[in-house]
Design a protein around this motif. Structure first.
Motif, PDB file in Angstrom:
ATOM      1  N   ARG A  96       0.811  -1.230   0.000  1.00 47.11           N
ATOM      2  CA  ARG A  96       0.000   0.000   0.000  1.00 47.11           C
ATOM      3  C   ARG A  96       0.837   1.268   0.000  1.00 47.11           C
ATOM      4  O   ARG A  96       0.402   2.285  -0.486  1.00 47.11           O
ATOM      5  CB  ARG A  96      -0.961  -0.022   1.189  1.00 47.11           C
ATOM      6  N   GLY A  97       2.044   1.214   0.536  1.00 40.16           N
ATOM      7  CA  GLY A  97       2.899   2.397   0.525  1.00 40.16           C
ATOM      8  C   GLY A  97       4.110   2.243  -0.362  1.00 40.16           C
ATOM      9  O   GLY A  97       5.023   3.051  -0.313  1.00 40.16           O
ATOM     10  N   ALA A  98       4.136   1.204  -1.171  1.00 44.37           N
ATOM     11  CA  ALA A  98       5.326   0.905  -1.972  1.00 44.37           C
ATOM     12  C   ALA A  98       5.185   1.385  -3.407  1.00 44.37           C
ATOM     13  O   ALA A  98       4.079   1.529  -3.925  1.00 44.37           O
ATOM     14  CB  ALA A  98       5.580  -0.610  -1.969  1.00 44.37           C
ATOM     15  N   GLY A  99       6.324   1.602  -4.033  1.00 50.02           N
ATOM     16  CA  GLY A  99       6.351   1.895  -5.457  1.00 50.02           C
ATOM     17  C   GLY A  99       6.462   0.620  -6.274  1.00 50.02           C
ATOM     18  O   GLY A  99       6.103   0.589  -7.445  1.00 50.02           O
ATOM     19  N   LEU A 100       6.969  -0.450  -5.629  1.00 47.79           N
ATOM     20  CA  LEU A 100       7.151  -1.734  -6.291  1.00 47.79           C
ATOM     21  C   LEU A 100       7.292  -2.813  -5.231  1.00 47.79           C
ATOM     22  O   LEU A 100       7.926  -2.586  -4.199  1.00 47.79           O
ATOM     23  CB  LEU A 100       8.417  -1.726  -7.163  1.00 47.79           C
ATOM     24  N   VAL A 101       6.696  -3.966  -5.489  1.00 45.10           N
ATOM     25  CA  VAL A 101       6.880  -5.143  -4.637  1.00 45.10           C
ATOM     26  C   VAL A 101       7.578  -6.190  -5.492  1.00 45.10           C
ATOM     27  O   VAL A 101       7.158  -6.465  -6.612  1.00 45.10           O
ATOM     28  CB  VAL A 101       5.532  -5.702  -4.109  1.00 45.10           C
ATOM     29  N   VAL A 102       8.654  -6.766  -4.949  1.00 44.30           N
ATOM     30  CA  VAL A 102       9.430  -7.773  -5.668  1.00 44.30           C
ATOM     31  C   VAL A 102       9.276  -9.093  -4.928  1.00 44.30           C
ATOM     32  O   VAL A 102       9.534  -9.174  -3.728  1.00 44.30           O
ATOM     33  CB  VAL A 102      10.923  -7.383  -5.749  1.00 44.30           C
ATOM     34  N   VAL A 103       8.825 -10.116  -5.644  1.00 43.84           N
ATOM     35  CA  VAL A 103       8.683 -11.450  -5.064  1.00 43.84           C
ATOM     36  C   VAL A 103       9.393 -12.460  -5.948  1.00 43.84           C
ATOM     37  O   VAL A 103       9.518 -12.267  -7.155  1.00 43.84           O
ATOM     38  CB  VAL A 103       7.202 -11.868  -4.879  1.00 43.84           C
ATOM     39  N   GLY A 104       9.832 -13.514  -5.322  1.00 40.77           N
ATOM     40  CA  GLY A 104      10.458 -14.597  -6.064  1.00 40.77           C
ATOM     41  C   GLY A 104       9.454 -15.698  -6.321  1.00 40.77           C
ATOM     42  O   GLY A 104       8.391 -15.757  -5.703  1.00 40.77           O
ATOM     43  N   ARG A 105       9.789 -16.532  -7.246  1.00 37.73           N
ATOM     44  CA  ARG A 105       8.987 -17.723  -7.489  1.00 37.73           C
ATOM     45  C   ARG A 105       9.932 -18.844  -7.858  1.00 37.73           C
ATOM     46  O   ARG A 105      10.938 -18.645  -8.512  1.00 37.73           O
ATOM     47  CB  ARG A 105       7.945 -17.517  -8.576  1.00 37.73           C
ATOM     48  N   ARG A 106       9.590 -19.997  -7.377  1.00 32.70           N
ATOM     49  CA  ARG A 106      10.375 -21.177  -7.708  1.00 32.70           C
ATOM     50  C   ARG A 106      10.054 -21.578  -9.145  1.00 32.70           C
ATOM     51  O   ARG A 106       8.938 -21.387  -9.596  1.00 32.70           O
ATOM     52  CB  ARG A 106      10.037 -22.309  -6.757  1.00 32.70           C
ATOM     53  N   VAL A 107      11.020 -22.126  -9.805  1.00 28.58           N
ATOM     54  CA  VAL A 107      10.802 -22.604 -11.161  1.00 28.58           C
ATOM     55  C   VAL A 107      10.385 -24.071 -11.051  1.00 28.58           C
ATOM     56  O   VAL A 107      11.215 -24.948 -10.824  1.00 28.58           O
ATOM     57  CB  VAL A 107      12.062 -22.457 -12.034  1.00 28.58           C
ATOM     58  N   HIS A 108       9.084 -24.321 -11.122  1.00 29.39           N
ATOM     59  CA  HIS A 108       8.541 -25.677 -11.054  1.00 29.39           C
ATOM     60  C   HIS A 108       8.162 -26.126 -12.450  1.00 29.39           C
ATOM     61  O   HIS A 108       7.353 -25.491 -13.104  1.00 29.39           O
ATOM     62  CB  HIS A 108       7.277 -25.731 -10.183  1.00 29.39           C
ATOM     63  N   ARG A 109       8.758 -27.184 -12.882  1.00 31.27           N
ATOM     64  CA  ARG A 109       8.394 -27.772 -14.172  1.00 31.27           C
ATOM     65  C   ARG A 109       7.735 -29.111 -13.874  1.00 31.27           C
ATOM     66  O   ARG A 109       8.237 -29.902 -13.083  1.00 31.27           O
ATOM     67  CB  ARG A 109       9.625 -27.993 -15.027  1.00 31.27           C
ATOM     68  N   SER A 110       6.597 -29.326 -14.464  1.00 30.35           N
ATOM     69  CA  SER A 110       5.912 -30.600 -14.278  1.00 30.35           C
ATOM     70  C   SER A 110       5.163 -30.929 -15.559  1.00 30.35           C
ATOM     71  O   SER A 110       4.993 -30.079 -16.426  1.00 30.35           O
ATOM     72  CB  SER A 110       4.943 -30.513 -13.093  1.00 30.35           C
ATOM     73  N   PRO A 111       4.676 -32.144 -15.680  1.00 27.93           N
ATOM     74  CA  PRO A 111       3.913 -32.511 -16.876  1.00 27.93           C
ATOM     75  C   PRO A 111       2.657 -31.656 -17.046  1.00 27.93           C
ATOM     76  O   PRO A 111       2.140 -31.520 -18.139  1.00 27.93           O
ATOM     77  CB  PRO A 111       3.541 -33.974 -16.639  1.00 27.93           C
ATOM     78  N   LEU A 112       2.189 -31.071 -15.936  1.00 30.21           N
ATOM     79  CA  LEU A 112       0.986 -30.244 -15.997  1.00 30.21           C
ATOM     80  C   LEU A 112       1.291 -28.786 -16.305  1.00 30.21           C
ATOM     81  O   LEU A 112       0.400 -27.955 -16.351  1.00 30.21           O
ATOM     82  CB  LEU A 112       0.223 -30.338 -14.669  1.00 30.21           C
ATOM     83  N   GLY A 113       2.565 -28.451 -16.476  1.00 32.96           N
ATOM     84  CA  GLY A 113       2.939 -27.086 -16.796  1.00 32.96           C
ATOM     85  C   GLY A 113       3.635 -26.413 -15.627  1.00 32.96           C
ATOM     86  O   GLY A 113       3.847 -27.005 -14.573  1.00 32.96           O
TER      87      GLY A 113
ATOM     88  N   ALA B 252      -1.916  -7.082  -4.355  1.00 34.61           N
ATOM     89  CA  ALA B 252      -1.039  -5.950  -4.066  1.00 34.61           C
ATOM     90  C   ALA B 252      -1.567  -4.663  -4.676  1.00 34.61           C
ATOM     91  O   ALA B 252      -2.126  -4.663  -5.774  1.00 34.61           O
ATOM     92  CB  ALA B 252       0.370  -6.228  -4.566  1.00 34.61           C
ATOM     93  N   ALA B 253      -1.365  -3.575  -3.949  1.00 38.53           N
ATOM     94  CA  ALA B 253      -1.780  -2.257  -4.430  1.00 38.53           C
ATOM     95  C   ALA B 253      -0.739  -1.644  -5.360  1.00 38.53           C
ATOM     96  O   ALA B 253      -1.055  -0.760  -6.156  1.00 38.53           O
ATOM     97  CB  ALA B 253      -2.020  -1.332  -3.233  1.00 38.53           C
ATOM     98  N   ALA B 254       0.507  -2.084  -5.255  1.00 41.68           N
ATOM     99  CA  ALA B 254       1.611  -1.541  -6.060  1.00 41.68           C
ATOM    100  C   ALA B 254       1.923  -2.493  -7.211  1.00 41.68           C
ATOM    101  O   ALA B 254       1.495  -3.650  -7.209  1.00 41.68           O
ATOM    102  CB  ALA B 254       2.847  -1.376  -5.175  1.00 41.68           C
ATOM    103  N   PRO B 255       2.690  -2.027  -8.181  1.00 40.54           N
ATOM    104  CA  PRO B 255       3.176  -2.942  -9.213  1.00 40.54           C
ATOM    105  C   PRO B 255       3.979  -4.076  -8.567  1.00 40.54           C
ATOM    106  O   PRO B 255       4.616  -3.880  -7.530  1.00 40.54           O
ATOM    107  CB  PRO B 255       4.082  -2.064 -10.074  1.00 40.54           C
ATOM    108  N   VAL B 256       3.946  -5.252  -9.181  1.00 41.23           N
ATOM    109  CA  VAL B 256       4.612  -6.430  -8.637  1.00 41.23           C
ATOM    110  C   VAL B 256       5.575  -6.981  -9.670  1.00 41.23           C
ATOM    111  O   VAL B 256       5.186  -7.248 -10.813  1.00 41.23           O
ATOM    112  CB  VAL B 256       3.586  -7.531  -8.254  1.00 41.23           C
TER     113      VAL B 256
END
Length: 171
Positions: free
Chosen positions: A130-147, A161-165
């Motif tokens: 809510r007070g940020a200019g940007l939120v940075v999050v990580g994500r694991r790289v999961h590869r599976s037969p389902l995508g 999130a209220a800010a860009p992500v």
């Protein structure tokens, strides 16, 4: 959303405000902090590099947040000693300090604050957005037969999130 989970390059989601000139319009100017979610259990060099570079480019502070939960076995314990929680927070705070130190040396002009808290990382990041200019999050790289798969924290932050992500694939 499929682009976010199907790529290894950073993806930034910027919502269009209902009233861009109104009080709830996004504040992406200088001064609005960059918030980054850190996970001490994952290699997050790419996430931290992106967050520090953005904070340096914007000339704004960086706030790193780490959420933690008690192991499920503790739900069966009739009481929890508050001293134990303080010890856990102290230990996790040192771990976050150690994780951030190399980037603080590489980016000495970036004012860095961090917060370790008990509870949902997603909820705290959404609140911090809510007070940020940007939120940075990580994500694991999961590869599976389902995508490809997007983790629960990144998913919640993207949707609420209220800010860009910025979503950055973990190393």
């Amino acid at each position: 959303m499929s682009t976010v989970v199907a790529t290894d390059i950073p993806v930034v989601l910027v919502r269009v405000a209902d009233d861009p000139d109104g009080p709830d319009g996004p504040d992406t100017g200088s001064g609005a902090e960059v918030v980054v979610g850190v996970d001490i259990h994952e290699a997050c060099d790419r996430v931290l590099t992106f967050a520090f570079e953005e904070a340096a480019r914007r000339g704004c502070p960086l706030r790193a947040v780490h959420g933690w939960k008690m192991p499920a076995a503790y739900s069966y314990v009739p009481f929890f000693d508050p001293d134990d929680e303080r010890d856990i927070v102290r230990s996790l705070t040192h771990m976050v300090d150690d994780m951030l130190r190399p980037w603080q040396h590489r980016f000495p002009g970036v004012d860095v604050r961090h917060h370790v808290f008990r509870g949902s990382a997603a909820e705290h990041l959404v609140r911090a957005s809510r007070g940020a200019g940007l939120v940075v999050v990580g994500r694991r790289v999961h590869r599976s037969p389902l995508g490809a798969h997007l983790g629960s924290v990144a998913h919640a932050v993207l949707h609420h999130a209220a800010a860009p992500v910025a979503v950055i694939a973990h190393d």
